[in-house]
Design a protein around this motif. Structure first.
Motif, PDB file in Angstrom:
ATOM      1  N   GLU A  96      -4.126   0.196  19.190  1.00  0.00           N
ATOM      2  CA  GLU A  96      -5.244   0.205  17.961  1.00  0.00           C
ATOM      3  C   GLU A  96      -5.897   1.317  17.368  1.00  0.00           C
ATOM      4  N   THR A  97      -5.991   2.120  18.047  1.00  0.00           N
ATOM      5  CA  THR A  97      -6.151   3.727  17.372  1.00  0.00           C
ATOM      6  C   THR A  97      -5.025   4.049  16.413  1.00  0.00           C
ATOM      7  N   LEU A  98      -3.680   3.655  16.897  1.00  0.00           N
ATOM      8  CA  LEU A  98      -2.633   4.268  16.175  1.00  0.00           C
ATOM      9  C   LEU A  98      -2.821   3.511  14.755  1.00  0.00           C
ATOM     10  N   LYS A  99      -3.298   2.180  14.912  1.00  0.00           N
ATOM     11  CA  LYS A  99      -3.065   1.226  13.833  1.00  0.00           C
ATOM     12  C   LYS A  99      -4.322   1.725  12.529  1.00  0.00           C
ATOM     13  N   ASP A 100      -5.586   2.063  13.368  1.00  0.00           N
ATOM     14  CA  ASP A 100      -6.582   2.533  12.444  1.00  0.00           C
ATOM     15  C   ASP A 100      -6.079   4.033  11.693  1.00  0.00           C
ATOM     16  N   VAL A 101      -5.257   4.700  12.173  1.00  0.00           N
ATOM     17  CA  VAL A 101      -4.861   6.043  11.894  1.00  0.00           C
ATOM     18  C   VAL A 101      -4.110   5.882  10.694  1.00  0.00           C
ATOM     19  N   GLU A 102      -3.362   4.837  10.903  1.00  0.00           N
ATOM     20  CA  GLU A 102      -2.077   4.201   9.829  1.00  0.00           C
ATOM     21  C   GLU A 102      -3.028   3.830   8.391  1.00  0.00           C
ATOM     22  N   PHE A 103      -4.026   2.808   8.991  1.00  0.00           N
ATOM     23  CA  PHE A 103      -4.908   2.468   7.773  1.00  0.00           C
ATOM     24  C   PHE A 103      -5.521   3.582   7.153  1.00  0.00           C
ATOM     25  N   TYR A 104      -5.967   4.614   7.861  1.00  0.00           N
ATOM     26  CA  TYR A 104      -6.601   5.582   7.202  1.00  0.00           C
ATOM     27  C   TYR A 104      -5.852   6.269   6.068  1.00  0.00           C
ATOM     28  N   GLU A 105      -4.616   6.777   6.683  1.00  0.00           N
ATOM     29  CA  GLU A 105      -3.892   7.728   5.961  1.00  0.00           C
ATOM     30  C   GLU A 105      -3.388   6.788   4.546  1.00  0.00           C
ATOM     31  N   ARG A 106      -3.279   5.577   4.640  1.00  0.00           N
ATOM     32  CA  ARG A 106      -3.035   4.842   3.430  1.00  0.00           C
ATOM     33  C   ARG A 106      -4.094   4.304   2.435  1.00  0.00           C
ATOM     34  N   GLY A 107      -5.142   4.941   2.845  1.00  0.00           N
ATOM     35  CA  GLY A 107      -6.333   4.680   2.040  1.00  0.00           C
ATOM     36  C   GLY A 107      -6.971   3.424   2.211  1.00  0.00           C
ATOM     37  N   GLN A 108      -6.737   2.521   3.393  1.00  0.00           N
ATOM     38  CA  GLN A 108      -6.959   1.139   3.531  1.00  0.00           C
ATOM     39  C   GLN A 108      -8.386   1.440   4.312  1.00  0.00           C
ATOM     40  N   PHE A 109      -9.368   1.774   3.825  1.00  0.00           N
ATOM     41  CA  PHE A 109     -10.455   2.289   4.644  1.00  0.00           C
ATOM     42  C   PHE A 109     -11.469   1.184   5.191  1.00  0.00           C
ATOM     43  N   ASP A 110     -11.347  -0.111   4.465  1.00  0.00           N
ATOM     44  CA  ASP A 110     -12.160  -1.200   4.817  1.00  0.00           C
ATOM     45  C   ASP A 110     -11.282  -1.964   6.037  1.00  0.00           C
ATOM     46  N   GLN A 111     -10.149  -1.577   6.345  1.00  0.00           N
ATOM     47  CA  GLN A 111      -9.387  -2.298   7.467  1.00  0.00           C
ATOM     48  C   GLN A 111      -9.732  -1.571   8.689  1.00  0.00           C
ATOM     49  N   LEU A 112     -10.294  -0.582   8.875  1.00  0.00           N
ATOM     50  CA  LEU A 112     -10.699   0.314  10.079  1.00  0.00           C
ATOM     51  C   LEU A 112     -11.474  -0.661  10.896  1.00  0.00           C
ATOM     52  N   GLN A 113     -10.743  -0.804  12.221  1.00  0.00           N
ATOM     53  CA  GLN A 113     -11.372  -1.761  13.492  1.00  0.00           C
ATOM     54  C   GLN A 113     -12.096  -0.746  14.240  1.00  0.00           C
ATOM     55  N   GLY A 114     -12.077   0.525  14.477  1.00  0.00           N
ATOM     56  CA  GLY A 114     -12.662   1.074  15.617  1.00  0.00           C
ATOM     57  C   GLY A 114     -14.114   1.245  15.488  1.00  0.00           C
TER      58      GLY A 114
END
Length: 415
Positions: free
Chosen positions: A368-386
């Motif tokens: 889940e943390t890895l997925k959040d990091v991938e969201f962040y680096e793509r600029g998909q900030f609204d998808q952050l789950q943490g």
């Protein structure tokens, strides 16, 4: 609370979330970064003007890159709307370090074109995104802009040669956008594109029967030894002696400023005595992720950023065993580095099933943390789950950029 955690939580938090996406040359060197801001209306650009801290972060962290010659600054692409330009909300930014990216949905009015011409005379490079060759409104812009983005997924690879031929009289730098595979990169290269953007570096080119090269095998042997309960500095050195040059490089990086060791370390057993097995494991993982022949440094850099950011987020959220989060982030693109499918590759890497499942299926807290990091680096900030406050993600990302610069400097100087 750890010293690192205290430092992160006391760091000045910005009022915007930012990430960066590299823009590559034909040789896959990073020549610019696109800045990704939270929101797409461009209003957040005002914070660059109003908050010195944000501008300072962009200049000293987001625009910075380490190459063989040391630290360098590369230009940043900023997305701006016609409303921002016409209302004079654009900050007074140095043209040598900022290119202005206008969007296809802009109202191409005479006032808008005049403003672009004015900015061009000031030295800004103008980039046009969302180009539609069928829409006549873009024709007037082709005489004003410097870089034209072509969305290769939307336009289609088969249609590009005809489009490019019609654009030749304008003498523009053509940027192939959304290049997702190495084969797409190769085709765009043959068509004569100057610049490239997309996630093609992160995609493995699976070669049947491809093997891990010899010095990487030695690193895997070291990792396997580290998994043994009775592992010692002596048992590790018995493996490392098979490649003295690699051992020398590891020790050189360990002694670098990137790791802040208390005094010079001259052997693996000495390193373990001073810093422990877990830190040795970190460095061996770092060397496992360093570039293969023919692989650009940006892939290693991004692996480092991911690893460090996963570790920092885990620490901020109070998860135990944060080193494992680092490993998951770091190895998440190892398949692209080796051009071996992740499932096959992990058969060779001595990791627990928990780490392997995080890498393969994004399972558990590490996945889940890895997925959040991938969201962040793509600029998909609204998808952050943490569970963290959003500004802390930017702080962790910023620290990861700086840390990766230090490590890249050490790795490049060890060659």
């Amino acid at each position: 609370m750890s010293k690192l955690l205290s430092a992160l939580e006391s760091e000045e938090q910005l009022s915007v979330l930012m990430a960066r996406q590299p823009i590559f040359s034909k040789s896959q060197d990073v020549v610019a970064f696109e800045l990704l801001f939270r929101g797409s209306d461009g209003v957040s650009l005002a914070t660059l003007k109003d908050e010195f801290a944000t501008f300072d972060v962009v200049m000293n962290t987001y625009a910075n890159i380490v190459k063989a010659g040391g630290n360098q600054k590369v230009p940043c692409y900023l997305k701006v709307t016609d409303k921002v330009l016409l209302a004079d909300l654009l900050p007074d930014l140095p043209p040598s370090l900022f290119s202005l990216e206008i969007l296809g949905r802009s109202d191409v009015s005479p006032a808008f074109v005049e403003k672009l011409q004015e900015l061009s005379k000031k030295g800004y490079r103008i980039v046009l995104a969302d180009y539609d060759p069928e829409n006549p409104k873009f024709t007037v812009l082709l005489n004003v802009i410097h870089v034209l983005k072509l969305d290769i997924q939307k336009l289609g690879l088969s249609e590009l040669p005809g489009i490019i031929q019609k654009l030749k009289p304008y003498q523009l730098d053509l940027l192939a956008d959304k290049v997702e595979t190495k084969d797409e990169f190769r085709q765009c290269l043959e068509m004569g594109f100057t610049l490239y953007q997309g996630y093609f570096l992160s995609r493995p080119v699976a070669v049947k029967g491809k093997k891990i090269n010899s010095n990487k095998i030695l690193l895997l042997q070291l990792l396997g030894e580290l998994e043994q309960e009775n592992a010692t500095g002596v048992t590790l050195e018995e493996i490392a002696i098979n490649d003295p040059a690699l051992t020398y490089k590891i020790l050189k990086v360990v002694n670098s400023a990137a790791f802040h060791v208390p005094r010079e370390i001259n052997s693996l057993s000495h390193a373990i005595t001073l810093l422990g097995m877990e830190q040795i494991r970190r460095w061996i993982m770092l060397f496992l992720s360093t570039s293969q022949d023919g692989k650009p440094n940006e892939l290693t850099r991004n692996m480092l950023i991911r690893g460090r950011m996963c570790e920092l987020l885990a620490e901020l959220m109070g998860h135990p065993n944060t080193m494992n989060y680092f490993i998951v982030g770091l190895l998440s693109q190892l398949d692209a580095m080796f051009d071996i499918e992740m499932k096959e590759l992990l058969k060779e890497v001595p990791l627990s099933s928990e780490l392997k499942n995080a890498l393969l299926y994004y399972s558990g807290a590490m996945g889940e943390t890895l997925k959040d990091v991938e969201f962040y680096e793509r600029g998909q900030f609204d998808q952050l789950q943490g569970s963290l406050e959003k500004p802390l993600y930017e702080v962790a990302y910023r620290h990861s950029l700086k840390w990766s610069d230090n490590v890249m400097q050490a790795l490049l100087s060890s060659d």
